[in-house]
Enzyme design. Structure first.
Site, PDB file in Angstrom:
ATOM      1  N   HIS A   1      -1.641 -13.155  -0.666  1.00 33.57           N
ATOM      2  CA  HIS A   1      -2.866 -13.535   0.047  1.00 33.57           C
ATOM      3  C   HIS A   1      -2.795 -14.980   0.563  1.00 33.57           C
ATOM      4  CE1 HIS A   1      -5.430 -10.080  -1.877  1.00 33.57           C
ATOM      5  NE2 HIS A   1      -4.510  -9.640  -1.039  1.00 33.57           N
TER       6      HIS A   1
ATOM      7  N   HIS B   1       0.825  -1.221   0.000  1.00 27.13           N
ATOM      8  CA  HIS B   1       0.000   0.000   0.000  1.00 27.13           C
ATOM      9  C   HIS B   1       0.855   1.266   0.000  1.00 27.13           C
ATOM     10  CE1 HIS B   1      -4.283  -1.540   0.949  1.00 27.13           C
ATOM     11  NE2 HIS B   1      -3.602  -2.452   0.307  1.00 27.13           N
TER      12      HIS B   1
HETATM   13  C1  HEM Z   1      -4.294  -7.752  -6.752  1.00 25.01           C
HETATM   14  C2  HEM Z   1      -5.012  -6.860  -6.135  1.00 25.01           C
HETATM   15  C3  HEM Z   1      -5.252  -6.860  -4.660  1.00 25.01           C
HETATM   16  C4  HEM Z   1      -6.431  -6.595  -4.067  1.00 25.01           C
HETATM   17  C5  HEM Z   1      -7.751  -6.262  -4.748  1.00 25.01           C
HETATM   18  C6  HEM Z   1      -6.229  -6.721  -2.643  1.00 25.01           C
HETATM   19  C7  HEM Z   1      -7.191  -6.485  -1.689  1.00 25.01           C
HETATM   20  C8  HEM Z   1      -7.082  -6.832  -0.365  1.00 25.01           C
HETATM   21  C9  HEM Z   1      -8.135  -6.731   0.588  1.00 25.01           C
HETATM   22  C10 HEM Z   1      -9.514  -6.162   0.312  1.00 25.01           C
HETATM   23  C11 HEM Z   1      -7.666  -7.232   1.776  1.00 25.01           C
HETATM   24  C12 HEM Z   1      -8.428  -7.382   3.083  1.00 25.01           C
HETATM   25  C13 HEM Z   1      -8.623  -6.077   3.791  1.00 25.01           C
HETATM   26  C14 HEM Z   1      -9.532  -6.198   4.977  1.00 25.01           C
HETATM   27  O1  HEM Z   1     -10.343  -7.126   5.053  1.00 25.01           O
HETATM   28  O2  HEM Z   1      -9.447  -5.325   5.842  1.00 25.01           O
HETATM   29  C15 HEM Z   1      -6.312  -7.638   1.552  1.00 25.01           C
HETATM   30  C16 HEM Z   1      -5.494  -8.206   2.507  1.00 25.01           C
HETATM   31  C17 HEM Z   1      -4.171  -8.473   2.306  1.00 25.01           C
HETATM   32  N1  HEM Z   1      -3.438  -8.138   1.194  1.00 25.01           N
HETATM   33 FE1  HEM Z   1      -4.180  -7.643  -0.617  1.00 25.01          FE
HETATM   34  N2  HEM Z   1      -4.935  -7.055  -2.394  1.00 25.01           N
HETATM   35  C18 HEM Z   1      -4.289  -7.143  -3.600  1.00 25.01           C
HETATM   36  C19 HEM Z   1      -2.937  -7.392  -3.784  1.00 25.01           C
HETATM   37  C20 HEM Z   1      -2.035  -7.566  -2.762  1.00 25.01           C
HETATM   38  C21 HEM Z   1      -0.604  -7.528  -2.909  1.00 25.01           C
HETATM   39  C22 HEM Z   1       0.128  -7.256  -4.214  1.00 25.01           C
HETATM   40  C23 HEM Z   1      -0.076  -7.765  -1.675  1.00 25.01           C
HETATM   41  C24 HEM Z   1       1.360  -7.819  -1.243  1.00 25.01           C
HETATM   42  C25 HEM Z   1       2.369  -8.010  -2.044  1.00 25.01           C
HETATM   43  C26 HEM Z   1      -1.187  -7.965  -0.767  1.00 25.01           C
HETATM   44  C27 HEM Z   1      -1.075  -8.315   0.555  1.00 25.01           C
HETATM   45  C28 HEM Z   1      -2.153  -8.519   1.399  1.00 25.01           C
HETATM   46  C29 HEM Z   1      -2.042  -9.169   2.697  1.00 25.01           C
HETATM   47  C30 HEM Z   1      -0.790  -9.800   3.273  1.00 25.01           C
HETATM   48  C31 HEM Z   1      -3.318  -9.123   3.277  1.00 25.01           C
HETATM   49  C32 HEM Z   1      -3.712  -9.603   4.669  1.00 25.01           C
HETATM   50  C33 HEM Z   1      -3.434  -8.483   5.653  1.00 25.01           C
HETATM   51  C34 HEM Z   1      -3.741  -8.781   7.109  1.00 25.01           C
HETATM   52  O3  HEM Z   1      -4.145  -9.879   7.470  1.00 25.01           O
HETATM   53  O4  HEM Z   1      -3.575  -7.828   7.895  1.00 25.01           O
HETATM   54  N3  HEM Z   1      -2.349  -7.791  -1.451  1.00 25.01           N
HETATM   55  N4  HEM Z   1      -5.976  -7.366   0.249  1.00 25.01           N
END
Ligand code: HEM
Ligand SMILES: *[C@@H]1O[C@H](CO)[C@@H](O)[C@H](O)[C@H]1NC(C)=O
Ligand SMILES: *[C@@H]1O[C@H](CO)[C@@H](O)[C@H](O)[C@H]1NC(C)=O
Ligand SMILES: *[C@@H]1O[C@H](CO)[C@@H](O)[C@H](O)[C@H]1NC(C)=O
Ligand SMILES: *[C@@H]1O[C@H](CO)[C@@H](O)[C@H](O)[C@H]1NC(C)=O
Ligand SMILES: *[C@@H]1O[C@H](CO)[C@@H](O)[C@H](O)[C@H]1NC(C)=O
Length: 328
Positions: free
Chosen positions: A200, A70
């Site tokens: 994810h 982010h």
């Molecule tokens: C491809 C498009 C992506 C979308 C649409 C997306 C969207 C999201 C959303 C909506 C969440 C959950 C937020 C919540 O429930 O509060 C999430 C969690 C997460 N995202 Fe993504 N994400 C994307 C790509 C990525 C990328 C590129 C990374 C890191 C390289 C990443 C790492 C993470 C991680 C590790 C979590 C879990 C965080 C936690 O448990 O605190 N995401 N993402």
């Protein structure tokens, strides 16, 4: 004046003097050994602080990895995501993709304090801390094969943008072409999209975020959807958590298996696998079959993401407090 307040004041004075006196050298490119001379112990200190935080709470590794993503997607990897609101700008923390969702800011403060103390000077940027903490989280939760060398030498922004955060981060309802379009706009390709979405494999997401998918999507396994509807009601319960894959505390390739079974938790996850033999499908199948292929591709894509518009040379600053720009 409390000791920590004094340290902060000292940092501001030193940083101000340094900008006035020293002629900074220009490092246009990031390098793996940027801190070797100025603070050789920096990376070891950061790793133990990350390890300590993960031992306290496994999920924090996921949260730290997401912070780096982010940060980088919004005006480059410049720690703008860490800035609190000021009278002069509204920061990124309350933008829609971040509000009540990003976590780990307190851990970043802990790491910053530990590294400044060990270095006895204020040389490590908050933007680099995010990049290192993301890598360390991946390697701690996934093991040595997921380790990669991070490039360093980023400096910290003196600005942040609420609008840019809203416009540059992918929402979970994006379709495949929207996701690819946004990644392309950040200099990333299809392979980067598929391999970085593999992040994810760790962490959790909130009912408010995946509700739409489990009640209305068709490209979802019916039993999987029914199980999730049991924990995530049609209305209310927005903050209720569900794991993003079957092994949310292990950095592995199980995420891709879930996509093959139409068990991607976010709409955006399942967009990467439709089962019609697209190039994206093929990458999902490769990473599902071969965790070594996933491991080999994940690091290079993270490095690519980490190279998005870093501030170097005389641009930006090394912040004394990751939440604030330096102002005496
Ligand atoms: C491809 C498009 C992506 C979308 C649409 C997306 C969207 C999201 C959303 C909506 C969440 C959950 C937020 C919540 O429930 O509060 C999430 C969690 C997460 N995202 Fe993504 N994400 C994307 C790509 C990525 C990328 C590129 C990374 C890191 C390289 C990443 C790492 C993470 C991680 C590790 C979590 C879990 C965080 C936690 O448990 O605190 N995401 N993402
Ligand atoms: C962010 O979340 C807080 C607390 O839930 C809420 O009061 C505020 O309106 C939200 N901000 C935005 C911009 O949505
Ligand atoms: C900071 O960002 C705001 C909003 O994006 C912009 O209007 C302002 O010019 C920026 N300030 C600096 C010093 O870059
Ligand atoms: C994806 O969404 C965009 C914007 O809503 C839309 O124009 C496009 O037709 C959609 N693509 C597919 C394949 O559904
Ligand atoms: C599902 O779609 C219907 C019709 O578009 C809509 O009224 C409803 O709010 C959606 N349900 C959820 C849980 O998003
Ligand atoms: C697979 O399906 C998506 C949309 O469902 C479509 O955009 C794409 O062209 C299809 N690919 C192939 C190889 O059929």
């Amino acid at each position: 004046m409390a000791a920590s307040h004094f340290q902060y004041f000292l940092c501001l004075v030193l940083v101000t003097l340094t900008t006035l006196i020293v002629i900074p050298t220009t490092h246009a490119k990031l390098s793996p050994n940027y801190y070797n001379k100025v603070c050789p112990q920096a990376l070891t200190i950061i790793r133990s602080a990350v390890k300590k935080a993960i031992t306290r709470e496994r999920r924090i590794g996921a949260s730290l990895l997401r912070l780096h993503f982010h940060d980088c997607f919004v005006n480059g990897c410049d720690a703008s995501v860490l800035l609190d609101d000021t009278p002069f700008f509204t920061g990124e923390k309350t933008a829609f993709p971040n509000n009540n969702s990003l976590r780990g800011f307190d851990v970043v403060d802990e790491i910053k304090a530990a590294v400044d103390k060990a270095c006895k000077r204020y040389v490590v940027s908050c933007a680099d801390i995010l990049a290192i903490a993301a890598r360390d989280s991946v390697a701690i939760l996934g093991g040595q094969k997921y380790w990669y060398q991070v490039l360093l030498g980023r400096r910290d922004a003196r600005n942040a943008s609420w609008d840019a955060a809203n416009n540059n981060l992918p929402p979970p309802f994006f379709n495949f072409s929207q996701l690819l379009g946004l990644f392309n706009a950040h200099g990333l390709n299809l392979k980067d999209l598929v391999v970085l979405s593999g992040a994810h494999t760790i962490g959790s997401t909130q009912c408010g975020v995946f509700r739409e998918r489990i009640y209305n999507d068709t490209n979802i396994d019916p039993t999987f959807a029914a199980t999730l509807r049991n924990i995530c009601p049609k209305t209310g319960g927005d903050p209720i958590l569900a794991p993003l894959d079957s092994t949310p505390n292990r950095f592995d390739n199980a995420y891709y298996t879930s996509l093959l079974f139409k068990e991607g938790l976010l709409h955006s996850d399942q967009e990467l696998f439709k089962g019609n033999g697209s190039d994206s499908d093929k990458l999902v199948q490769l990473y599902r079959k071969n965790s070594y292929a996933f491991a080999a591709d994940f690091g290079p894509s993270m490095i690519k993401m980490g190279n998005i518009k870093p501030l170097t040379g005389n641009n930006g600053e090394i912040r004394c407090n990751c939440r604030k720009i330096n102002n005496l």
